[in-house]
Design a protein around this motif. Structure first.
Motif, PDB file in Angstrom:
ATOM      1  N   GLN A  49      60.832  32.375   6.480  1.00  0.00           N
ATOM      2  CA  GLN A  49      60.628  31.025   5.959  1.00  0.00           C
ATOM      3  C   GLN A  49      61.147  29.931   6.890  1.00  0.00           C
ATOM      4  O   GLN A  49      61.156  28.763   6.525  1.00  0.00           O
ATOM      5  CB  GLN A  49      61.293  30.890   4.590  1.00  0.00           C
ATOM      6  CG  GLN A  49      60.542  31.587   3.457  1.00  0.00           C
ATOM      7  CD  GLN A  49      59.125  31.101   3.301  1.00  0.00           C
ATOM      8  OE1 GLN A  49      58.175  31.781   3.681  1.00  0.00           O
ATOM      9  NE2 GLN A  49      58.950  29.908   2.754  1.00  0.00           N
TER      10      GLN A  49
ATOM     11  N   SER B 218      59.885  28.811   9.900  1.00  0.00           N
ATOM     12  CA  SER B 218      58.827  27.911  10.365  1.00  0.00           C
ATOM     13  C   SER B 218      57.480  28.629  10.349  1.00  0.00           C
ATOM     14  O   SER B 218      56.879  28.879  11.394  1.00  0.00           O
ATOM     15  CB  SER B 218      59.130  27.411  11.783  1.00  0.00           C
ATOM     16  OG  SER B 218      58.135  26.500  12.207  1.00  0.00           O
TER      17      SER B 218
ATOM     18  N   GLN C  55      53.701  29.380  10.404  1.00  0.00           N
ATOM     19  CA  GLN C  55      52.582  28.624  10.947  1.00  0.00           C
ATOM     20  C   GLN C  55      51.322  29.489  10.986  1.00  0.00           C
ATOM     21  O   GLN C  55      51.393  30.676  11.299  1.00  0.00           O
ATOM     22  CB  GLN C  55      52.906  28.120  12.359  1.00  0.00           C
ATOM     23  CG  GLN C  55      54.066  27.142  12.412  1.00  0.00           C
ATOM     24  CD  GLN C  55      54.338  26.642  13.807  1.00  0.00           C
ATOM     25  OE1 GLN C  55      53.573  26.909  14.738  1.00  0.00           O
ATOM     26  NE2 GLN C  55      55.434  25.915  13.978  1.00  0.00           N
TER      27      GLN C  55
ATOM     28  N   LYS D 169      55.344  31.581   4.164  1.00  0.00           N
ATOM     29  CA  LYS D 169      54.349  30.563   3.793  1.00  0.00           C
ATOM     30  C   LYS D 169      55.037  29.299   3.315  1.00  0.00           C
ATOM     31  O   LYS D 169      56.066  29.356   2.641  1.00  0.00           O
ATOM     32  CB  LYS D 169      53.419  31.051   2.669  1.00  0.00           C
ATOM     33  CG  LYS D 169      52.306  31.988   3.093  1.00  0.00           C
ATOM     34  CD  LYS D 169      52.719  33.423   2.940  1.00  0.00           C
ATOM     35  CE  LYS D 169      51.572  34.387   3.261  1.00  0.00           C
ATOM     36  NZ  LYS D 169      52.034  35.787   3.179  1.00  0.00           N
ATOM     37  N   THR D 170      54.441  28.160   3.637  1.00  0.00           N
ATOM     38  CA  THR D 170      54.876  26.880   3.090  1.00  0.00           C
ATOM     39  C   THR D 170      54.225  26.687   1.717  1.00  0.00           C
ATOM     40  O   THR D 170      53.378  27.483   1.290  1.00  0.00           O
ATOM     41  CB  THR D 170      54.449  25.722   3.989  1.00  0.00           C
ATOM     42  OG1 THR D 170      52.999  25.661   4.009  1.00  0.00           O
ATOM     43  CG2 THR D 170      54.964  25.902   5.412  1.00  0.00           C
TER      44      THR D 170
ATOM     45  N   HIS E 136      50.512  26.459   2.141  1.00  0.00           N
ATOM     46  CA  HIS E 136      49.939  27.789   2.381  1.00  0.00           C
ATOM     47  C   HIS E 136      49.773  28.538   1.065  1.00  0.00           C
ATOM     48  O   HIS E 136      48.725  29.165   0.807  1.00  0.00           O
ATOM     49  CB  HIS E 136      50.853  28.605   3.304  1.00  0.00           C
ATOM     50  CG  HIS E 136      50.943  28.078   4.692  1.00  0.00           C
ATOM     51  ND1 HIS E 136      52.075  28.217   5.464  1.00  0.00           N
ATOM     52  CD2 HIS E 136      50.052  27.414   5.470  1.00  0.00           C
ATOM     53  CE1 HIS E 136      51.881  27.673   6.651  1.00  0.00           C
ATOM     54  NE2 HIS E 136      50.649  27.178   6.680  1.00  0.00           N
TER      55      HIS E 136
END
Length: 218
Positions: free
Chosen positions: A92, A94, A96, A135-136, A139
């Motif tokens: 978690q 970063s 991308q 995932k953000t 995402h």
């Protein structure tokens, strides 16, 4: 049942320690006459669990450990194949993607093909996009919206978003115990868009919501 935490930032443990944490629990639960799933990334732990009679192997690493595919293929167990970017300790920091949906779909499809080549029928498999695993929030939202796409891979789709950070970010509820309403809403959306299995904390509330939603959709 899992003997190694896979939450963001979690430190790993070796196979012997992981097994020591779950062995007695699994042995006791085998007497309860209910389906059992073990959550592990290690082929060694999978093999021991299968020997005990565990019904499902749930691997957040998508059966990429050396020997994991063979353990599954040589058993009668079901499988949950999940996508994760990186490893729990750092996933978690970063996360991308160029296109999160196509990349996760491609990974899950590749793992399905690899398992089928070892003799694992797709009917034994659930695919899990891995919400919160590298995932953000955006995402996770994009992946949940793509549930219908994942259901075309030839396996059932498992969705597990209950009480996760994405629910906190959407609702503002920092306390996991106060994320029931948001979790139920997400689970209902997933079920209405093709999810075959929901992993939840609040079972009664989720079941009642699904009964109402599906009755209204008939």
């Amino acid at each position: 049942i899992g003997g190694e935490s896979t939450r963001p930032g979690a430190q790993g443990v070796d196979a012997d320690e992981e097994w020591a944490r779950v062995a007695d629990v699994l042995k006791e639960l085998m007497n309860w006459n209910m389906p059992l799933s073990i959550d592990t990334m290690k082929a060694n732990v999978m093999a021991r669990a299968v020997h005990l009679g565990v019904d499902i192997l749930n691997d957040v690493n998508g059966f990429r450990d050396a020997g994991a595919e063979a353990v599954l293929a040589q058993s009668n167990a079901g499988a949950v194949v999940m996508h994760m970017q990186g490893e729990p300790r750092t996933m978690q920091k970063s996360p991308q993607y160029t296109n999160v949906v196509s990349e996760v779909e491609g990974f899950l499809n590749q793992r399905m093909v690899a398992l089928e080549q070892t003799g694992v029928q797709s009917s034994r498999v659930l695919v899990d996009p891995g919400f919160g695993f590298g995932k953000t929030l955006q995402h996770n939202i994009d992946l949940l919206k793509a549930t219908p796409l994942f259901s075309t891979l030839g396996a059932g789709v498992l969705v597990g978003v209950s009480r996760k950070r994405m629910i906190a970010e959407l609702t503002g509820q920092a306390d996991p115990g106060l994320r029931t309403a948001g979790s139920v809403a997400a689970a209902t959306y997933a079920a209405q868009h093709g999810a075959a299995v929901l992993r939840v904390h609040d079972v009664r509330e989720t079941v009642e919501a699904l009964k109402v939603a599906f009755a209204l959709n008939q």
